[in-house]
Design an enzyme around this catalytic site. Sequence first.
Site, PDB file in Angstrom:
ATOM      1  N   HIS A 119       2.299  91.423  50.785  1.00  0.00           N
ATOM      2  CA  HIS A 119       0.945  90.980  50.423  1.00  0.00           C
ATOM      3  C   HIS A 119       0.080  92.151  49.987  1.00  0.00           C
ATOM      4  CE1 HIS A 119      -1.008  92.532  54.082  1.00  0.00           C
ATOM      5  NE2 HIS A 119       0.027  92.082  54.774  1.00  0.00           N
TER       6      HIS A 119
ATOM      7  N   SER B 207      -0.849  93.041  44.304  1.00  0.00           N
ATOM      8  CA  SER B 207      -1.931  94.023  44.400  1.00  0.00           C
ATOM      9  C   SER B 207      -1.470  95.314  45.080  1.00  0.00           C
ATOM     10  CB  SER B 207      -3.117  93.380  45.136  1.00  0.00           C
ATOM     11  OG  SER B 207      -4.281  94.155  45.027  1.00  0.00           O
TER      12      SER B 207
ATOM     13  N   ASP C  10      -9.061  88.186  36.179  1.00  0.00           N
ATOM     14  CA  ASP C  10      -9.093  89.088  37.334  1.00  0.00           C
ATOM     15  C   ASP C  10     -10.163  90.161  37.125  1.00  0.00           C
ATOM     16  OD1 ASP C  10      -8.609  90.820  39.448  1.00  0.00           O
ATOM     17  OD2 ASP C  10      -6.436  90.597  39.327  1.00  0.00           O
TER      18      ASP C  10
ATOM     19  N   HIS D 284      -7.568  87.042  40.622  1.00  0.00           N
ATOM     20  CA  HIS D 284      -6.706  87.849  41.486  1.00  0.00           C
ATOM     21  C   HIS D 284      -5.964  86.995  42.518  1.00  0.00           C
ATOM     22  CE1 HIS D 284      -5.534  91.855  42.778  1.00  0.00           C
ATOM     23  NE2 HIS D 284      -5.802  91.555  44.034  1.00  0.00           N
TER      24      HIS D 284
END
Length: 498
Positions: free
Chosen positions: A224, A297, A446, A474
């Site tokens: 994540h 990310s 984003d 995002h």
Amino acid sequence: MAVMKIKGAATVAGTWLNEAVSFVVFCILDIVDSFLCLLYKAADYLFEAEWKPCYCLSDKEPITTTRGKILLSHNNGESKILTLSPLQELGGRSKIELEDISETLYTRPSLISDISTISVNELNKRFVKVTRSESECSGHNEKTKNKRRRSLTKSSLTVNFTVVEMLRGKIRPQNLNHDISRWSDCDCGFCTSWASTSDKNHSLFVKTQIPNGVTAKEDVLFIHGFISSSAFWTETVFPSLSASSSTHRLFAVDLLGFGKSPKPADSLYTLREHVEMIEKSVLHKYNVKSFHIVAHSLGCILALSLAARHGGLIKSLTLLAPPYYPVPKGEKKPRQYVMKKVAPRKVWPPIALGASMACWYEHISRTICLLICKHHRVWQFIAGVLTRNNRTVNFLIEGFMCHTHNAAWHTLHNIICGTGSKLDTYLDIVRDKLKCNVTIFHGGDDELIPVECSYNVKQRIPRARVKVIEHKDHITMVVGRQDEFARELQEIWKTSSC
């Protein structure tokens, strides 16, 4: 034509307004953060009977010995770590190395100071041009003086004792059972669940999904992003990759300091710590031999580091919104450069304001964590009432709020800002030494990480395939289109296995 001129004028006016308001706001925030520094020192002593060092600077006189501790160099007004001696073990993990610690932790000039430095440098350049002819006449004498100055500068080193105390406390051998949480952190059962488990090694929390009735053919690691958790994957993609129909063994980790994973108060949350915890908690524990990686990310940085370390085991790389800001050649402060890209100190768009407050202000960001993270159960209850316990909102809030300030602050600086110059090396390794497929997804809307970052990766790895998902940001590039994204992942894995 007239309409175009009006739009152009409006854009210029909006830009100038944003710059002016941003200047005022961040000058005020500079003052507020300094005040909060004093307030938290008093509060820490009151609640914990101990003065807690922070990264605010307080320059001291130069000294030439460190007595085996931490040494900082002083170069053109910038303090940085020169050596750590001796290197100390981190509770079974590897030793802290110089490049692990980003100087952005303790070198974050105020907005006025930053602008003053730029102005002075510009004036110096102009002054040099004007006086160049005069200086050539007395060049020999000036060179002699400069050599003497350099020799004097090299003979002394500046130690910032505030930073020394901060890092000295961080690199002592870790005891994960000590200081489970600070008074300003949440101490609920969810956030401290790692401390009550029987796992004495304190591995990361890993959510697994094993195929039903069949032997798993391949493994997939999901990582994540920043201030998130494994729920970003387990509540979206995992259900779409049903265990009854999948032939893949899926692993989603809570990164060190986030979700249900350990949140040691004395960790620096360096790239090495994050990567080695993933290796210990997933690759070694589950005997993973080869695997696909899906990362979002900040997780993309960890994914690229893993790929560089385990090149022969990687079957495919799927990167979502990778925060890659190429550092120009000759840039003397690559980490500062990346920090200003990530957090531009602007009030608009709002997400830039949030990133800037989190990145530039240690004590303001701690206050945000105090108000939001420590009381996340209250916010979750309010959100549940307003959204009628919407499942998506619940797991997003859980991931956003269940971390400590110490974890978020150090991860932001040591991973996102601190690896700015390392990413080029990782990308070159993937390009030259790995043959795996590289696929990049990015939301067209984003505002946190611009689409250009994904195209920057493609410039470095020409074989990478970039897919821009229009009208998605995002988060919604996955959340809300998880079924479609799961099908795309299965196609990537199928192609990579051929």
